[in-house]
Write a protein that holds these residues in place. Sequence first.
Motif, short mmCIF file in Angstrom:
data_model
loop_
_atom_site.label_atom_id
_atom_site.label_comp_id
_atom_site.label_asym_id
_atom_site.label_seq_id
_atom_site.Cartn_x
_atom_site.Cartn_y
_atom_site.Cartn_z
N GLY A 1 -9.00 1.54 -4.96
CA GLY A 1 -9.18 1.11 -3.58
C GLY A 1 -8.66 2.08 -2.59
N MET B 1 2.05 -3.77 -2.98
CA MET B 1 2.34 -3.21 -4.30
C MET B 1 3.88 -3.18 -4.53
SD MET B 1 -0.66 -2.40 -5.51
CE MET B 1 -2.33 -2.15 -4.87
N ALA C 1 -0.50 -9.08 -6.46
CA ALA C 1 -1.43 -10.22 -6.52
C ALA C 1 -1.77 -10.58 -7.95
CB ALA C 1 -2.70 -9.90 -5.73
N THR C 2 -1.95 -9.56 -8.80
CA THR C 2 -2.38 -9.84 -10.18
C THR C 2 -1.32 -9.58 -11.22
OG1 THR C 2 -3.15 -7.56 -10.47
CG2 THR C 2 -4.73 -9.16 -9.54
N ASP D 1 0.47 -4.33 -9.05
CA ASP D 1 -0.26 -5.12 -8.05
C ASP D 1 0.41 -6.48 -7.96
OD1 ASP D 1 -2.00 -6.69 -6.57
OD2 ASP D 1 -3.78 -5.71 -7.40
N SER E 1 -3.31 1.06 0.40
CA SER E 1 -4.71 0.68 0.72
C SER E 1 -4.78 -0.77 1.17
CB SER E 1 -5.64 0.91 -0.49
OG SER E 1 -5.60 2.25 -0.91
N GLY E 2 -3.72 -1.16 1.94
CA GLY E 2 -3.72 -2.50 2.52
C GLY E 2 -3.31 -3.60 1.57
N LYS E 3 -2.91 -3.27 0.37
CA LYS E 3 -2.51 -4.29 -0.60
C LYS E 3 -1.02 -4.16 -0.90
CE LYS E 3 -7.01 -4.41 -2.89
NZ LYS E 3 -7.72 -4.24 -4.18
N GLU F 1 2.81 -1.14 0.84
CA GLU F 1 1.37 -1.38 0.94
C GLU F 1 0.63 -0.12 0.58
OE1 GLU F 1 -0.14 -2.96 4.56
OE2 GLU F 1 1.06 -4.81 4.43
N SER G 1 2.19 0.27 -10.95
CA SER G 1 0.82 0.58 -10.55
C SER G 1 0.09 1.29 -11.66
CB SER G 1 0.85 1.46 -9.29
OG SER G 1 -0.40 1.94 -8.99
#
Length: 546
Positions: free
Chosen positions: A11, A127, A44-45, A42, A123-125, A121, A2
């Motif tokens: 976020g 990790m 996702a990225t 992250d 902030s809802g993402k 998770e 992170s």
Amino acid sequence: MSEHPSGADPGGSIQPRGDPNIPSELFEAAFNVSHDLCVIVDMATAKLLYVNPSWCSAFGFTLEEVVGKTSIELNLWQDLSDRDRLFEEVEVGKPSTEYRTHFLTKSGEVITCIVETTIVEISGKPMAITSSVDVTEKERLEREHLAEQDAKIEELRYSRELFSAAFNSSSDSSAIANLETGRIVDINPTWLNNMGWTREEVIGKAGGELNAWANPAERDRFREALNMGEPLTRYRAHFLSKAGEVRTVLLDTAIVEIAGERMLFSSSTDITERERAEEERLDLERQMLNMQKMESLGILAGGIAHDFNNILMAVLGNADLALDEIPRHAPVHRNIEEIAKGARRAAELSGQMLAYSGRGQFVVEAINMNEFVTEMMHLLDVSISKNVLLNYNIDGSLPTFDGDVTQIRQIIINLILNAADSIGEKAGVISLSTGVIYCDSAYLDDVGKHMGIGNSLAEGIYIYLEVGDTGAGIDADIIEKIFDPFFTTKFTGRGLGLSAVLGIVRGHNGAVSISSEAGSGTRFRLLFPANEAIDEQFPNKAIRAS
């Protein structure tokens, strides 16, 4: 991993979804103070959202340099396949436990880490929180330790091979025995070769079972040193080979520990042949000195006797002329007779010195020893005391030898009188024997060595005359001097009787041997080379000399 770009909130607060009662500040503080290399990525990225100070210190980056970058962009992986494998496991929900991989720092240095990754998770993402332990130094130390161990093992193997090669190729006899049991655990080929045993016969046996010690006193001294823990250095000892031959060695010992057991290492240098060669050298040296002494004495005695004879001839000649011219009743007649008598006695002594030197006059003829002794029996019987018995042992038939009758008669009389003097006033026996004997070169060399003539006598058939007595015998130190001119143990002796015997025998190309022990009598054996070959009658007629 992170990242928190430029201090901005990505976020929401950095707190995994879970217990809402844990303040985000507490989580962030724990994240930042951890000694592990911590990263939030992250999913996702694949960008790094946050790294802790320990990570920055290990990789050499600042927080600003890594936030918002992927690990590929930062060139963190030494092998990208490690990254792919890690994220495949993470994406399918399989947590990574102690995943070992190699990272690259900013400077390009490779570090090894044990990586643990879990999905949370924030902030809802989704990790990925990764915690790594840098084991680079630990692995380096382990490698060095393993290298040291390998080096020690190699050194030990080399030492063993070196010792084994030195042990087995040594020219010294070497053995290793268990100090407690005394049993042999290893032995080298030199020991086996010198002692005549096989390896199978020796391994597991103690020295006592092999009957190795020739001298119990040496064995006891050896054991005493072992009990006191003293090493032995160049300890002279005598061992028995399997065949019973005595071997002389110089022994060195050391106590060593092998596989937790105390062992006795012994190494011995066999000096048997060296001592034998030294003994032979000293013996040859003694022979040479004796030959030189006898030769010098012979030259001296011959020179004195020759010149003395010339003087005595003038004295005797003038004394005889004076006796012829002076009446027998004249007062000086008796004085001149005494002068002549004394001069003749001196001439006899001179003749004995000439005989010893070998320069006496010889009238050579063929002599039959049996007939010669038979003719002398009456003369010999009346020459000795009544309490001495003279025994004759005359061989039936002997070959002749070349000799001077007068001188042979002289040596027989000398030996008989010498034997009678040895017996003294007590009762005793003198034996006179004749015979034929075969003498080999070894026997003649031994006899010649004591006569001071070396090995000049020829092997073959000899006539012997032997005179033995039951007298007091002769000490070994006196035997060495017994043929020297003027050496005598008698109060009234001149010391020329036996020296004349030796000189006469040498002049006849013969030999004299003597055997005696104090208190056991003496035996003289005279040898004269035979004229007739009787090889065809041997061994019935000729015994072998010994």
